[in-house]
Design a protein around this motif. Structure first.
Motif, PDB file in Angstrom:
ATOM      1  N   THR A 154      -8.474  13.447  -0.568  1.00  0.00           N
ATOM      2  CA  THR A 154      -8.831  13.918   0.767  1.00  0.00           C
ATOM      3  C   THR A 154      -8.133  13.000   1.764  1.00  0.00           C
ATOM      4  O   THR A 154      -7.643  11.929   1.402  1.00  0.00           O
ATOM      5  CB  THR A 154     -10.344  13.815   1.044  1.00  0.00           C
ATOM      6  N   ARG A 155      -8.111  13.424   3.023  1.00  0.00           N
ATOM      7  CA  ARG A 155      -7.519  12.568   4.059  1.00  0.00           C
ATOM      8  C   ARG A 155      -8.344  11.298   4.256  1.00  0.00           C
ATOM      9  O   ARG A 155      -7.821  10.262   4.625  1.00  0.00           O
ATOM     10  CB  ARG A 155      -7.444  13.315   5.384  1.00  0.00           C
ATOM     11  N   PHE A 232      -4.808   7.165  -4.424  1.00  0.00           N
ATOM     12  CA  PHE A 232      -5.915   8.062  -4.088  1.00  0.00           C
ATOM     13  C   PHE A 232      -5.496   9.509  -3.867  1.00  0.00           C
ATOM     14  O   PHE A 232      -6.334  10.405  -3.861  1.00  0.00           O
ATOM     15  CB  PHE A 232      -6.641   7.578  -2.825  1.00  0.00           C
ATOM     16  N   GLN A 233      -4.218   9.736  -3.582  1.00  0.00           N
ATOM     17  CA  GLN A 233      -3.811  11.102  -3.251  1.00  0.00           C
ATOM     18  C   GLN A 233      -2.675  11.569  -4.154  1.00  0.00           C
ATOM     19  O   GLN A 233      -1.659  10.901  -4.253  1.00  0.00           O
ATOM     20  CB  GLN A 233      -3.343  11.171  -1.787  1.00  0.00           C
ATOM     21  N   THR A 234      -2.880  12.731  -4.799  1.00  0.00           N
ATOM     22  CA  THR A 234      -1.784  13.291  -5.572  1.00  0.00           C
ATOM     23  C   THR A 234      -1.213  14.523  -4.893  1.00  0.00           C
ATOM     24  O   THR A 234      -0.140  14.986  -5.247  1.00  0.00           O
ATOM     25  CB  THR A 234      -2.246  13.672  -6.986  1.00  0.00           C
ATOM     26  N   ASN A 235      -1.931  15.038  -3.912  1.00  0.00           N
ATOM     27  CA  ASN A 235      -1.492  16.222  -3.199  1.00  0.00           C
ATOM     28  C   ASN A 235      -0.410  15.857  -2.176  1.00  0.00           C
ATOM     29  O   ASN A 235      -0.675  15.118  -1.242  1.00  0.00           O
ATOM     30  CB  ASN A 235      -2.714  16.833  -2.486  1.00  0.00           C
ATOM     31  N   PRO A 240       1.333  10.388   3.474  1.00  0.00           N
ATOM     32  CA  PRO A 240       1.841   9.792   4.711  1.00  0.00           C
ATOM     33  C   PRO A 240       3.344   9.567   4.600  1.00  0.00           C
ATOM     34  O   PRO A 240       3.922   9.667   3.518  1.00  0.00           O
ATOM     35  CB  PRO A 240       1.093   8.461   4.788  1.00  0.00           C
ATOM     36  N   LEU A 241       3.947   9.239   5.728  1.00  0.00           N
ATOM     37  CA  LEU A 241       5.398   9.067   5.789  1.00  0.00           C
ATOM     38  C   LEU A 241       5.926   8.082   4.748  1.00  0.00           C
ATOM     39  O   LEU A 241       6.980   8.292   4.151  1.00  0.00           O
ATOM     40  CB  LEU A 241       5.777   8.604   7.197  1.00  0.00           C
TER      41      LEU A 241
ATOM     42  N   LEU B 287      -4.261   2.619 -13.611  1.00  0.00           N
ATOM     43  CA  LEU B 287      -4.128   3.801 -12.763  1.00  0.00           C
ATOM     44  C   LEU B 287      -2.808   4.545 -12.939  1.00  0.00           C
ATOM     45  O   LEU B 287      -2.647   5.625 -12.394  1.00  0.00           O
ATOM     46  CB  LEU B 287      -4.271   3.397 -11.283  1.00  0.00           C
ATOM     47  N   ALA B 288      -1.859   3.991 -13.646  1.00  0.00           N
ATOM     48  CA  ALA B 288      -0.562   4.659 -13.689  1.00  0.00           C
ATOM     49  C   ALA B 288      -0.044   4.884 -15.109  1.00  0.00           C
ATOM     50  O   ALA B 288       1.134   5.082 -15.299  1.00  0.00           O
ATOM     51  CB  ALA B 288       0.456   3.858 -12.886  1.00  0.00           C
TER      52      ALA B 288
END
Lengths: 309, 328
Positions: A154-155, A232-235, A240-241, B287-288
């Protein structure tokens, strides 16, 4: 007035007693040394800017030495048509603005009560906030908590888990302690001011420069952050940039088909290398542009936090 | 509290009075707490944050002593004692990770500590204000560049085809070399680019300390005929010594916590033998990797965390012994 007096004093010291030969040699060496440092720091920055403004083939054949060769803005055109960069910039803007605001609010909520000497249990709460600087559970348990809260992908994953920086809390507490006299609270209390009213009506209006410093510190950290997005984010829509930049700059993952109609392999490679330079420039400009304006505040804030009292 | 109780037992004559004072102070405390309810309200959110993201992970670190399974979770997985620690101490990675972490940390400290001091001393001597401002502004700037961009910049500069290094070697007719594919250069690349990026910013605190030195000291020294070099040695350096000692010791206590994001980004398959440090290894195992071994990774992380904690405590003790202001 005072600055005039000081500079006059400095000239007295430096001119009335004439500099010895040794001092002059020393000063020459000093200037040379600093000029070398200046050039060493400056050169990669200028080179990057020049490379991004040159023709791709000039870059890859090593013709760019200092100034742009065959000036061209093509790579910037490409960058701003590259969907994941645009998406990354918008995401980073969101994370920076929302994240910094949340962080500043949280920092003040913690710092203000901790500066109040009449808070029962102040010592306990201070230790509660500072102990994590010395010891932490480590990366994996931190990850597990965030995951169990349902924040992964999530954001909010980039905003909530890292919302409060204890270092910034220290800066804030020392600023409030050193710049707002305790008598103000006594006076406000006599006038029937509540604890929250004092924060809103007295503390906040008096700490505008501190808020500017905190915003800058948090915003730069948020804009430059990549690691927490990585874990935390795979999407990719949330990336972020910095994650997009990591793909382009370090993993060499760049989809030229989306932005350019280049057939020859050599041209493709040249463009790919040059896009790296222009994306470095594009990613760093927002932060670097902000910085001369707030440099004064920044240095002040840092020295306030670092030198106690 | 402790003092009051002892006065009650030792001096019975005033025990009644101190007991009432005790009861009085307790109700006074409760009254104080009730009066300051707004402050506790303000603190509620930050406390919830710090407990959730700092203290619950500390409790969660117990999975280092369990065999974490998805079904069991933090509290229900089976206890295995020190098995994960033993496995780590006996693994072939152990010596390598420790060596890499310590040598990189010490290298960084040995170079990264004195250079900002020299820069600050040197800048402080400059009389042309525009030049001083220019150097400051330029050397502070790289500090704000992100780690990703910084590593991207390093890779471009060291590019064997067109980077600065390649241009230099071509100009000097030296053999071409890909610096990133030579593991023996990894630590130097890491450390010196770190100096490049942060020396200006780290010098700020010393410059602030230098401007706080009483100008009368310099005036007196000039009258006595002291050269600039002598004034640096006998006035400026002693003037920044307290802050420098404190920073050195704190950095020493902290040196195991190397900026691991940069270490990770600078890694490539060729240099992992020198670039793998404790933190990057924890990340990879936990984690990887395809088989996420939470417990093993947590054990290694905890091992590092305990060492870091002990080092900070020892460093702080040393600062206190030297009569400097300490962390607590």
């Amino acid at each position: 007035m005072t600055s005039l007096g000081l500079s006059k004093r400095a000239t007295v010291v430096d001119n009335t007693i004439r500099a010895s030969a040794g001092d002059r040699v020393f000063m020459v060496i000093n200037y040379v040394l600093l000029t070398i440092i200046l050039l060493i720091v400056l050169y990669p920055l200028v080179y990057t800017l020049s490379a991004s403004l040159s023709d791709p083939s000039a870059v890859i054949t090593g013709k760019v030495v200092l100034f742009p060769v065959d000036f061209s803005l093509r790579s910037y055109e490409k960058i701003f048509n590259y969907p994941s960069i645009i998406n990354g910039m918008l995401n980073s803007l969101f994370y920076t603005v929302v994240g910094s605001s949340v962080s500043i609010v949280l920092t003040f909520l913690a710092a203000y009560p901790l500066t109040r000497k009449d808070l029962p249990g102040r010592r306990f709460f201070t230790i509660l906030f500072f102990f994590p600087l010395l010891f932490s559970g480590g990366l994996i348990p931190f990850y597990l908590v965030t995951r169990d809260l349902g924040l992964v992908n999530t954001r909010w994953a980039l905003i909530i888990p890292t919302a409060l920086s204890v270092w910034n809390l220290i800066i804030t507490i020392s600023y409030l302690r050193s710049s707002i006299p305790e008598e103000l609270w006594e006076a406000a209390q006599i006038d029937g001011c509540s604890d929250i009213g004092y924060l809103m009506k007295i503390i906040l209006p008096l700490s505008k420069s501190l808020v500017a410093v905190l915003f800058l510190v948090y915003a730069v950290a948020q804009w430059n952050q990549y690691f927490f997005s990585l874990i935390f984010q795979t999407n990719p829509d949330l990336a972020p940039l910095q994650i997009v930049l990591r793909n382009i700059l370090i993993l060499n993952k760049i989809d030229l088909g989306m932005i350019a109609d280049v057939q020859r392999l050599a041209d493709q490679q040249a463009l790919q290398e040059q896009l790296k330079f222009s994306s470095i420039v594009v990613a760093s400009i927002p932060v670097l542009m902000l910085y001369p304006f707030v440099q004064r505040y920044f240095v002040q804030g840092l020295t306030i936090g670092a030198i106690k009292g | 509290m402790g003092v009051m109780r002892s006065s009650e037992t030792v001096q019975p004559a005033i025990s009644v009075r101190s007991a009432t004072a005790n009861r009085g102070s307790l109700s006074h405390l409760l009254l104080q707490i009730r009066r300051r309810w707004q402050l506790y309200l303000l603190l509620a959110l930050p406390i919830a944050y710090i407990i959730t993201f700092a203290y619950i992970p500390m409790i969660g670190a117990q999975i280092a002593f369990r065999d974490y399974t998805v079904a069991g979770g933090v509290w229900g997985s089976e206890w295995v004692g020190f098995a994960h620690f033993e496995r780590f101490f006996n693994s072939y990675q152990f010596t390598r990770l420790i060596t890499n972490t310590i040598s990189l940390g010490i290298y960084l400290l040995a170079v990264g500590f004195p250079i900002p001091i020299i820069l600050a001393l040197s800048l402080h001597q400059v009389q042309a204000l525009w030049f001083k401002k220019l150097v400051q502004m330029v050397t502070y700037a790289p500090h704000f560049i992100s780690t990703v961009v910084m590593v991207g910049l390093i890779l471009q500069m060291l590019n064997p085809r067109f980077g600065i290094l390649a241009q230099l070697t071509t100009a000097l007719n030296l053999p071409q070399a890909n610096a990133m594919s030579r593991p023996e250069l990894y630590q130097s690349i890491y450390v010196w680019t770190d100096i490049w990026q942060h020396m200006g910013f780290s010098a700020i605190i010393y410059l602030a300390a230098l401007t706080n030195i009483d100008p009368a000291l310099h005036e007196a020294a000039v009258v006595d005929g002291a050269s600039r070099f002598q004034r640096i040695r006998h006035i400026d350096i002693p003037g920044i010594m307290p802050i420098a000692t404190m920073l050195l010791i704190l950095n020493f206590g902290n040196f195991i916590n190397i900026g691991f994001e940069k270490v990770l980004l600078l890694q490539n398959p060729v240099n992992t033998s020198v670039s793998e440090i404790l933190d990057t290894y924890v990340y990879k195992i936990g984690l990887a990797s395809p088989t996420l071994d939470f417990s093993y990774a947590t054990a290694i992380g905890l091992f590092k965390g305990v060492i870091a904690f002990l080092m900070v405590v020892v460093a702080n003790y040393a600062v206190k012994k030297m009569g400097q202001e300490s962390l607590w």
